[in-house]
Design a protein around this motif. Structure first.
Motif, PDB file in Angstrom:
ATOM      1  N   GLN A   3       0.837  -1.190   0.000  1.00  0.00           N
ATOM      2  CA  GLN A   3       0.000   0.000   0.000  1.00  0.00           C
ATOM      3  C   GLN A   3       0.877   1.246   0.000  1.00  0.00           C
ATOM      4  OE1 GLN A   3      -3.124  -0.168  -0.445  1.00  0.00           O
ATOM      5  NE2 GLN A   3      -3.816  -2.159   0.262  1.00  0.00           N
ATOM      6  N   SER A   4       0.381   2.283  -0.676  1.00  0.00           N
ATOM      7  CA  SER A   4       1.131   3.540  -0.741  1.00  0.00           C
ATOM      8  C   SER A   4       0.664   4.533   0.299  1.00  0.00           C
ATOM      9  CB  SER A   4       0.984   4.156  -2.137  1.00  0.00           C
ATOM     10  OG  SER A   4      -0.382   4.459  -2.397  1.00  0.00           O
ATOM     11  N   TYR A   5      -0.356   4.147   1.071  1.00  0.00           N
ATOM     12  CA  TYR A   5      -0.882   5.063   2.085  1.00  0.00           C
ATOM     13  C   TYR A   5      -1.410   4.283   3.272  1.00  0.00           C
ATOM     14  CZ  TYR A   5      -5.558   3.920   0.196  1.00  0.00           C
ATOM     15  OH  TYR A   5      -6.697   3.276  -0.217  1.00  0.00           O
ATOM     16  N   VAL A   6      -1.551   4.987   4.371  1.00  0.00           N
ATOM     17  CA  VAL A   6      -2.048   4.382   5.604  1.00  0.00           C
ATOM     18  C   VAL A   6      -3.298   5.121   6.059  1.00  0.00           C
ATOM     19  CG1 VAL A   6      -0.596   5.841   7.069  1.00  0.00           C
ATOM     20  CG2 VAL A   6      -1.416   3.657   7.952  1.00  0.00           C
ATOM     21  N   ILE A   7      -4.259   4.378   6.602  1.00  0.00           N
ATOM     22  CA  ILE A   7      -5.463   4.963   7.197  1.00  0.00           C
ATOM     23  C   ILE A   7      -5.253   5.056   8.702  1.00  0.00           C
ATOM     24  CG2 ILE A   7      -7.935   4.672   7.607  1.00  0.00           C
ATOM     25  CD1 ILE A   7      -8.067   3.140   4.937  1.00  0.00           C
ATOM     26  N   LEU A   8      -5.408   6.261   9.229  1.00  0.00           N
ATOM     27  CA  LEU A   8      -5.275   6.496  10.662  1.00  0.00           C
ATOM     28  C   LEU A   8      -6.610   6.963  11.232  1.00  0.00           C
ATOM     29  CD1 LEU A   8      -1.884   8.467  10.902  1.00  0.00           C
ATOM     30  CD2 LEU A   8      -2.251   6.009  11.088  1.00  0.00           C
ATOM     31  N   THR A   9      -6.812   6.707  12.507  1.00  0.00           N
ATOM     32  CA  THR A   9      -7.960   7.247  13.226  1.00  0.00           C
ATOM     33  C   THR A   9      -7.575   7.298  14.699  1.00  0.00           C
ATOM     34  OG1 THR A   9     -10.374   7.114  13.441  1.00  0.00           O
ATOM     35  CG2 THR A   9      -9.152   5.048  13.648  1.00  0.00           C
ATOM     36  N   ALA A 146      -8.374   0.483  -3.947  1.00  0.00           N
ATOM     37  CA  ALA A 146      -8.772   1.876  -4.148  1.00  0.00           C
ATOM     38  C   ALA A 146      -7.633   2.822  -3.766  1.00  0.00           C
ATOM     39  CB  ALA A 146     -10.008   2.193  -3.313  1.00  0.00           C
ATOM     40  N   SER A 147      -7.547   3.933  -4.487  1.00  0.00           N
ATOM     41  CA  SER A 147      -6.531   4.948  -4.204  1.00  0.00           C
ATOM     42  C   SER A 147      -6.907   5.728  -2.954  1.00  0.00           C
ATOM     43  CB  SER A 147      -6.397   5.910  -5.381  1.00  0.00           C
ATOM     44  OG  SER A 147      -7.569   6.723  -5.490  1.00  0.00           O
ATOM     45  N   VAL A 151     -10.758   6.408  -1.559  1.00  0.00           N
ATOM     46  CA  VAL A 151     -11.219   6.066  -0.217  1.00  0.00           C
ATOM     47  C   VAL A 151     -11.677   7.320   0.519  1.00  0.00           C
ATOM     48  CG1 VAL A 151     -10.551   5.110   2.019  1.00  0.00           C
ATOM     49  CG2 VAL A 151      -9.785   4.009  -0.086  1.00  0.00           C
ATOM     50  N   ARG A 152     -10.921   8.404   0.383  1.00  0.00           N
ATOM     51  CA  ARG A 152     -11.337   9.673   1.006  1.00  0.00           C
ATOM     52  C   ARG A 152     -12.707  10.087   0.515  1.00  0.00           C
ATOM     53  NH1 ARG A 152      -8.549  14.544  -1.697  1.00  0.00           N
ATOM     54  NH2 ARG A 152     -10.019  13.753  -3.258  1.00  0.00           N
TER      55      ARG A 152
END
Length: 291
Positions: A3-9, A146-147, A151-152
């Motif tokens: 993955q080229s990105y991480v989802i944070l919360t 999904a990019s 996702v955003r």
């Protein structure tokens, strides 16, 4: 697939460690204070197990939550930016917490430092497992390829369809937080009145009706589901509960029998929301025509 990105919360999302892993996301801790001591809350409850938290509240301890720390959020994002990853941060409702503002400040500062990286923050306008369900659905889309922008945009569109319906068993905690008056709390307790509340399109906590008795309150949650749900057979739904697991299991069975969703997940309400609602909360989250 890398993955080229991480989802944070943040830990206001109330996801279990297993669901965090399913989402492929990372959850940064928010903090609460009880009996004069500060604790960061992680999904695994390592600093204070959730049952202990509610046991202390039942014993009369007052819990409060703290504003998100910009420096801690910055550190949580930067560790991924240094690795060459972009960041998508799905934030706790700005109408219930200052966390979204703290995230925005951190993201702005980091964008100057890492101009080649993408850093997006989304105000989910959600709380507890409403926020958590958006994170889980976002993570599933990421894993499907999904990019970060896709996702955003999905979360931005889905968030106004993420219904939050809940009830509480003890009005003391809503009174303490200023959600209801002392008189209303006293009368409600005497008459066994249970409020039905939801989170509106601006992310505010709004009382909608009052019913008499716990059974009627739980039936009211299902009624709201029945009135507004879209394509239930395609959905993952969530129930968030605070020390009422048996009732949550019964609620899940009722929903599965009537609406046949793909799954109904049950999670514990953590201290970040639970400090304001107390033990006995039951909440239902699903995608609806409107909130």
């Amino acid at each position: 697939m890398s993955q080229s990105y991480v989802i944070l919360t943040e830990s206001s999302c109330d996801l279990t460690p297993e669901l965090v892993a399913q989402a492929g996301a990372e959850v940064l801790p928010l903090n609460f204070t009880i009996e004069g001591k500060n604790y960061p809350h992680y999904p695994d409850g390592r600093e204070m197990p959730i049952p202990e938290f509610y046991e202390r509240m039942r014993g009369g301890a007052v819990a409060v939550t703290a504003a998100a720390n910009v420096a801690e959020l910055t550190d949580g994002m930067e560790v991924h930016l240094r690795r060459g990853l972009d960041v998508l941060f799905l934030c706790f409702s700005s109408s219930l917490s200052s966390t979204r503002d703290a995230c925005a400040i951190a993201a702005s500062e980091l964008q100057e430092k890492y101009p080649e990286r993408k850093i997006y923050t989304v105000d989910t306008l959600a709380a507890s497992a409403g926020q958590g369900l958006l994170v889980l659905l976002a993570g599933r889309r990421q894993k499907a390829g999904a990019s970060i922008e896709e996702v955003r945009d999905f979360v931005e569109e889905a968030k106004l369809h993420m219904a939050h319906w809940f009830t509480v068993d003890d009005l003391t905690y809503l009174k303490r937080g200023g959600r209801i008056s002392p008189t209303a709390a006293a009368v409600g307790a005497m008459l066994n009145i249970k409020p039905i509340l939801h989170v509106d399109d601006e992310g505010h906590l709004i009382p909608t009706e009052k019913v008499r008795g716990r059974k009627a309150a739980l039936a009211a949650l299902v009624k709201r589901l029945r009135e507004t749900v879209i394509h239930p057979e395609d959905q993952t739904m969530m129930i968030s509960q605070a020390c009422c697991r048996e009732e949550a299991e019964s609620l899940r069975e009722s929903i599965l029998a009537e609406f046949h969703p793909k799954e109904v997940l049950i999670v514990d309400l953590g201290p970040i929301i639970g400090a304001h609602t107390g033990p006995g909360l039951m909440a239902l989250f699903f995608l609806a025509e409107h909130r």
